[in-house]
Write an enzyme that holds these catalytic residues in place. Sequence first.
Site, mmCIF file in Angstrom:
data_model
loop_
_atom_site.group_PDB
_atom_site.id
_atom_site.type_symbol
_atom_site.label_atom_id
_atom_site.label_comp_id
_atom_site.label_asym_id
_atom_site.label_seq_id
_atom_site.Cartn_x
_atom_site.Cartn_y
_atom_site.Cartn_z
ATOM 1 N N VAL A 12 38.393 -12.526 53.098
ATOM 2 C CA VAL A 12 38.411 -14.051 53.444
ATOM 3 C C VAL A 12 39.870 -14.405 53.663
ATOM 4 O O VAL A 12 40.676 -14.181 52.837
ATOM 5 C CB VAL A 12 37.972 -14.921 52.262
ATOM 6 N N ASP A 89 34.715 -11.034 66.195
ATOM 7 C CA ASP A 89 35.381 -11.625 65.047
ATOM 8 C C ASP A 89 34.441 -11.693 64.047
ATOM 9 O O ASP A 89 33.652 -12.478 64.024
ATOM 10 C CB ASP A 89 35.944 -12.621 65.474
ATOM 11 N N PRO A 91 32.916 -12.140 59.686
ATOM 12 C CA PRO A 91 33.204 -12.863 58.758
ATOM 13 C C PRO A 91 33.594 -12.026 57.616
ATOM 14 O O PRO A 91 33.276 -11.212 57.192
ATOM 15 C CB PRO A 91 32.065 -13.722 58.426
ATOM 16 N N HIS A 93 33.694 -13.213 54.099
ATOM 17 C CA HIS A 93 32.894 -13.645 52.850
ATOM 18 C C HIS A 93 31.939 -12.666 52.647
ATOM 19 O O HIS A 93 31.227 -12.122 53.602
ATOM 20 C CB HIS A 93 32.275 -14.844 52.964
ATOM 21 N N GLY A 447 -6.515 -10.881 41.708
ATOM 22 C CA GLY A 447 -6.669 -12.198 41.151
ATOM 23 C C GLY A 447 -5.450 -12.379 40.082
ATOM 24 O O GLY A 447 -5.172 -11.262 39.489
ATOM 25 N N GLY A 452 -11.056 -13.102 35.779
ATOM 26 C CA GLY A 452 -12.746 -12.398 35.626
ATOM 27 C C GLY A 452 -12.732 -11.441 36.563
ATOM 28 O O GLY A 452 -13.889 -10.722 36.619
ATOM 29 N N SER A 521 -2.506 -7.133 41.108
ATOM 30 C CA SER A 521 -1.807 -6.895 42.596
ATOM 31 C C SER A 521 -1.404 -8.127 43.219
ATOM 32 O O SER A 521 -1.853 -8.526 44.378
ATOM 33 C CB SER A 521 -2.765 -5.947 43.386
#
Lengths: 612, 299
Positions: A12, A89, A91, A93, A447, A452, A521
């Site tokens: 930066v 060009d 970045p 960061h 579930g 259950g 799951s």
Amino acid sequence: MDTLRFITCGSVDDGKSTLIGRLLYETKLIFEDQLEALKLDSKKFGTQGERLDFALLVDGLQAEREQGITIDVAYRFFSTSKRRFIVADTPGHEQYTRNMATGASTAQAAVLLIDARKGILVQTKRHSRIVSMLGIRHVALAVNKMDLVGGSQLVFDEIELAYRRFAGELRFETITAIPMSALEGYNILETGCAEIAWYQGPSLLQWLETVPTGERETTRPFSMPVQLVNRPNLDFRGFSGRIASGTVKPGDLVRVCPSGVTSRVKDIPVWGGSQSEAHAGESVTVVLEDEVDISRGDVIAAASHPVEAADQFEADLFWMSEQALLPGRSYAALIHTKAASVTITHIKHRLDINTGAHLAAKTLSLNEIATVTISFDRLVPFAPYPHNTRLGAFIIIDKLTNETVGAGIIHFALRRAVNVHWQAIQVTKSARAEIKHQHARCLWFTGLSGSGKSTITNLLEKRLHAEGKHTYILDGDNIRHGLNRDLGFTEADRVENIRRVAEVAKLFVDAGLLVLVSFISPFRAERQLARNLFDADEFIEVFVDTPLEECERRDVKGLYAKARRGEIKNFTGIDSNYEPPEAPEIHLQTVNLTAEACVDQIMESLVINPID
Amino acid sequence: MSDTFFSELESEAIEIIREVAATATKPVMLYSIGKDSSVMLRLAQKAFYPGPIPFPLLHIDTGWKFREMIAFRGRMAREAGFKLLTYTNPRGPAEGIGPITHGSAYHTDVMKTEALKQVLDLHSFDVAFGGARRDEEKSRAKERIFSFRAPGHRWNPKAQRPELWSLYNARINTGETIRVFPLSNWTEADIWGYIRQENIPIVPLYFAAVRPVVKRDGQWIMVDDHRLPLEPGETPQMLKVRFRTLGCYPLTAAVESNAETLEEIVAETLGATTSERQGRVIDHDGAGSMERKKQEGYF
């Protein structure tokens, strides 16, 4: 006149956007109306007082101009009498490193900026490693802001030395260090400015005009991934694609990968005629002499140098998502024109960006680089990336969000297709099921904890057993005592937990059994992975739909109370997510149903998907 | 510029066009009748030669196009043999919306952006080609070749997908769409050079001719039909002008020029000191206006 694609990268505020703005300005690529707009913008957003702020020429997004930073890669175009340039060009960061990689993947050279006052930073190293991994071989080390260190040769020499020491482990062929000031225009177009009179090397533009544009792929053997089959009518059948390497002409003998079929090139039709030959980089359509079965994703190559296929590779992987890479999870992938499902089966090591050390890793986070084992669900034609960029690069895509989450390059195949043969089996899956008078099935119960699942599967098994069916239950808790006792409850371990159970269930179905899998799951991706192991009718997803409040009210095992007290981490529904199925084959809304009624509902559904 | 240079740009664009044909469910190519669209049309013809273009071309008709453009559109559809769709936002004729009465911003918003969204939804097109180039405007320079739109056609410039090599991730969820720009890496000079090399037909308005114009805010506006109200005392004058870019007629200014051939246009373009978008009134609505329009669904 040739074209050079290059990037500017670095940390930066090292001055990347200013440098490009300066290059465009000095090469007269700024139009009068754009200069007027720049003057206005410089007053409004500029960081250079009364002077023109060249960065505003490239930082085109409002958010970028307001914050004075570069978020995404910008592509700009300029030319001199010697070359045409496409500059990306990128970045600085760390947060936006994936956008830097986007720009770097198509570049032939890199201008790596360094603030002379700050020297080499972690982000300088990160960008260098990505540039090296993606195969860029020529780097200009642009030591910028020399005006702010009084043009000091000592400062410059120290930075150059430190960088060369660091870059020794990278795969660059040349590194050219240039002292400059984008703001003042030192060494951008011309050398010989009074402030840096001691410098004898090229200016940045001189370097850009002479740096090699990369080896011409035309000297390698012919290869072309098939993008689409062009079949407008019964009389014409052509294979369209962009030539990855080499040259092709009518009469050439070619071999198709992975089928291994050979044929001869009959014609290369082109708008208004036929081409006598075509070279690497050209988009063409090839007609073969024989009726050959070829699809998108196959590769046509010179018969003398056929392309190989494999399904397991060692690769370098750059991770680009906030969601960590989970080994064992099924992702989508694209390699040249071939789409496939992949899993990362093993992370060999992660790279320490700063030191280059090899670290052990169970997952990969945003912006991390690792060497991994990647497994494809089918054979893919490939070539090692350094030999053939187009056949060795792949991207990884999250199957739920469809985001591009990883980018990789293939080193080599770990297992060649030619060496692996499935053991031919005489007694088939259906034969094993028939002798038991049933169809083999996997009923996958998902579930929340306490919903259950176990109660229902136990009752269901009794019912099926009474009818003379051969069954087996794979229960989450029980499996964790044995097969999966080495696994914890982190996201990565949960994925592996499901993968193992799914594979066991598959073997049991192969043995002809009715397998009842009872696992929380929680993630759709893993349930999909399990489903993918089975044939279309074999997998039945049963959603045991009990609301969280109800599960927590019952709390049979007292787990919710513990989780609420913070004694259990990563507990589904509390501090770990549950993704409900979108289209389960069977949906049990348990709040108004007894366990017996749930089993009735399953048995009715199984008549629709008959067991008998 | 040599042939190899155009070959590279051409091959890249054809690869992009074919990739969409191979992966999209229902693609469409936006056809604006301008020079960039003319190049894109030729590239599509080349991509699928000897077969026909396997998707329709779509013209969003604002009702304010130059008459010569509409005539040219019909001629190209006949000669090139592609399937042409045209669409006009019904609000235009119903509410009498036009650039003169309603201003350029509102006119563009309703007759272009809104119309585009309507017609994409109407036909359930999942991928739309556009002829935009990165050298046109700063926010375009930031855009990907495969540019994603959330449901509602919104562009989020801060969250673009990484796009490495030529591996285009074309996977989308229901309701999402993709805009694809095969000419991303072309410049205005490339477009003209390629038109000359390939001898691609273009609307005659691009060539200099004596035409009736009036001067408005320092720009030459052509009097294409009676709908342009003349100020008191204003009389159209005959001047040799041409257009560097074509849009809705009162929103597109002409430049004084003697360039009557492609060679002369190329020479003029290479020596130009102002950008082509200077002739586009729409870009001057405010800083960042293009980005805002794009976020709302404009091409």
